[in-house]
Design a protein around this motif. Sequence first.
Motif, short mmCIF file in Angstrom:
data_model
loop_
_atom_site.label_atom_id
_atom_site.label_comp_id
_atom_site.label_asym_id
_atom_site.label_seq_id
_atom_site.Cartn_x
_atom_site.Cartn_y
_atom_site.Cartn_z
N ASP A 1 7.31 2.38 -5.84
CA ASP A 1 7.94 1.22 -6.49
C ASP A 1 7.61 0.01 -5.62
OD1 ASP A 1 9.52 -0.75 -7.52
OD2 ASP A 1 11.42 0.27 -7.12
N LYS A 2 6.58 -0.71 -6.01
CA LYS A 2 6.10 -1.82 -5.20
C LYS A 2 6.92 -3.10 -5.37
CE LYS A 2 1.84 -0.60 -6.54
NZ LYS A 2 1.99 0.78 -6.93
N THR A 3 8.02 -3.03 -6.13
CA THR A 3 8.91 -4.18 -6.20
C THR A 3 9.72 -4.29 -4.91
OG1 THR A 3 10.70 -2.95 -7.26
CG2 THR A 3 9.09 -4.03 -8.72
N GLN A 4 9.71 -3.23 -4.13
CA GLN A 4 10.41 -3.22 -2.84
C GLN A 4 9.41 -3.61 -1.74
OE1 GLN A 4 13.74 -2.55 -2.75
NE2 GLN A 4 13.52 -2.46 -4.97
N ALA A 5 9.72 -4.65 -1.01
CA ALA A 5 8.79 -5.21 -0.03
C ALA A 5 8.36 -4.21 1.04
CB ALA A 5 9.40 -6.45 0.62
N ARG A 6 9.23 -3.34 1.45
CA ARG A 6 8.92 -2.41 2.55
C ARG A 6 8.68 -0.99 2.04
NH1 ARG A 6 8.67 -3.11 7.31
NH2 ARG A 6 9.91 -1.35 8.01
N ALA A 7 8.32 -0.85 0.78
CA ALA A 7 8.17 0.48 0.18
C ALA A 7 7.17 1.35 0.94
CB ALA A 7 7.76 0.36 -1.29
N PHE A 8 6.00 0.82 1.25
CA PHE A 8 4.99 1.61 1.96
C PHE A 8 5.50 2.07 3.32
CE2 PHE A 8 1.88 0.11 -1.07
CZ PHE A 8 0.94 1.13 -1.10
N ASP A 9 6.01 1.13 4.09
CA ASP A 9 6.46 1.45 5.44
C ASP A 9 7.61 2.45 5.44
OD1 ASP A 9 4.56 -0.32 6.42
OD2 ASP A 9 5.98 -1.99 6.54
N GLU A 10 8.58 2.23 4.57
CA GLU A 10 9.73 3.13 4.55
C GLU A 10 9.35 4.51 4.02
OE1 GLU A 10 12.80 1.01 2.43
OE2 GLU A 10 12.92 -0.53 4.01
N PHE A 11 8.49 4.56 3.01
CA PHE A 11 8.04 5.85 2.48
C PHE A 11 7.25 6.62 3.53
CE2 PHE A 11 4.92 8.65 0.60
CZ PHE A 11 5.69 9.41 -0.25
N THR A 12 6.26 5.99 4.14
CA THR A 12 5.43 6.72 5.11
C THR A 12 6.23 7.13 6.35
OG1 THR A 12 4.56 4.65 6.02
CG2 THR A 12 3.23 5.76 4.35
N ALA A 13 7.16 6.30 6.77
CA ALA A 13 8.01 6.67 7.92
C ALA A 13 8.84 7.91 7.60
CB ALA A 13 8.92 5.50 8.30
N ALA A 14 9.39 7.96 6.40
CA ALA A 14 10.20 9.12 6.00
C ALA A 14 9.32 10.35 5.80
CB ALA A 14 10.99 8.80 4.73
N ALA A 15 8.13 10.17 5.20
CA ALA A 15 7.23 11.30 4.97
C ALA A 15 6.75 11.92 6.27
CB ALA A 15 6.04 10.86 4.12
N ARG A 16 6.58 11.11 7.31
CA ARG A 16 6.17 11.63 8.63
C ARG A 16 7.18 12.63 9.19
NH1 ARG A 16 2.52 7.87 11.76
NH2 ARG A 16 2.10 6.19 10.33
N HIS B 1 11.54 5.20 -2.55
CA HIS B 1 10.65 4.32 -3.31
C HIS B 1 9.61 5.03 -4.17
CE1 HIS B 1 12.55 1.23 -0.96
NE2 HIS B 1 12.07 1.74 0.16
N ILE B 2 9.82 6.29 -4.54
CA ILE B 2 8.87 6.98 -5.40
C ILE B 2 9.07 6.51 -6.85
CG2 ILE B 2 8.17 9.21 -6.37
CD1 ILE B 2 8.97 10.51 -3.71
N ALA B 3 7.99 6.01 -7.46
CA ALA B 3 8.02 5.64 -8.87
C ALA B 3 7.44 6.76 -9.72
CB ALA B 3 7.25 4.35 -9.10
N ASP B 4 6.40 7.43 -9.19
CA ASP B 4 5.76 8.52 -9.91
C ASP B 4 5.12 9.45 -8.90
OD1 ASP B 4 4.90 9.93 -12.23
OD2 ASP B 4 2.92 9.00 -12.08
#
Length: 151
Positions: free
Chosen positions: A73-88, A130-133
């Motif tokens: 969900d790229k409407t969230q400014a920190r989506a990439f950073d927060e997702f990858t940090a959690a996935a790690r 932040h997962i959209a799909d």
Amino acid sequence: MLDGIDRRILRHYQADPSLSTSELAERCRITSGVCWRRIEKMQSTGVILAQEAVIDWGAMGYAVEVSLRVTLDKTQARAFDEFTAAARLVPEVIEIQTFLGRVDVRLSVIARDMRHYQEIYRDRILTLPHIADIEALMHIARVKSSEGLPV
């Protein structure tokens, strides 16, 4: 810049990183001192990043590998950073790649069996932020896998 000797060292070093400096020097037809200095230089300049043990996760009881293609969900400014940090933090996620395009992130996930994968997917993957799909691709066979570069 790397010269022909550096490239020869890297070719032999990639093929067998367990070689001693003297064995590597012999294969490259240079002295041990020259070989050692060149390896040190390539390590200090970041050409050679590390030596690592490659463990066969199949031999450790992991029989399932799944590639998950995730759109965030790229409407969230920190989506990439927060997702990858959690996935790690998910131990069964062995690789994370990011992309430009329709798919934002690819996760490579290993599991002992399908029941274990189902637990990981429901309890750890689907709770990532932040997962959209998400699309799962079941791994069937590894046709080519190489960390070696054509030097």
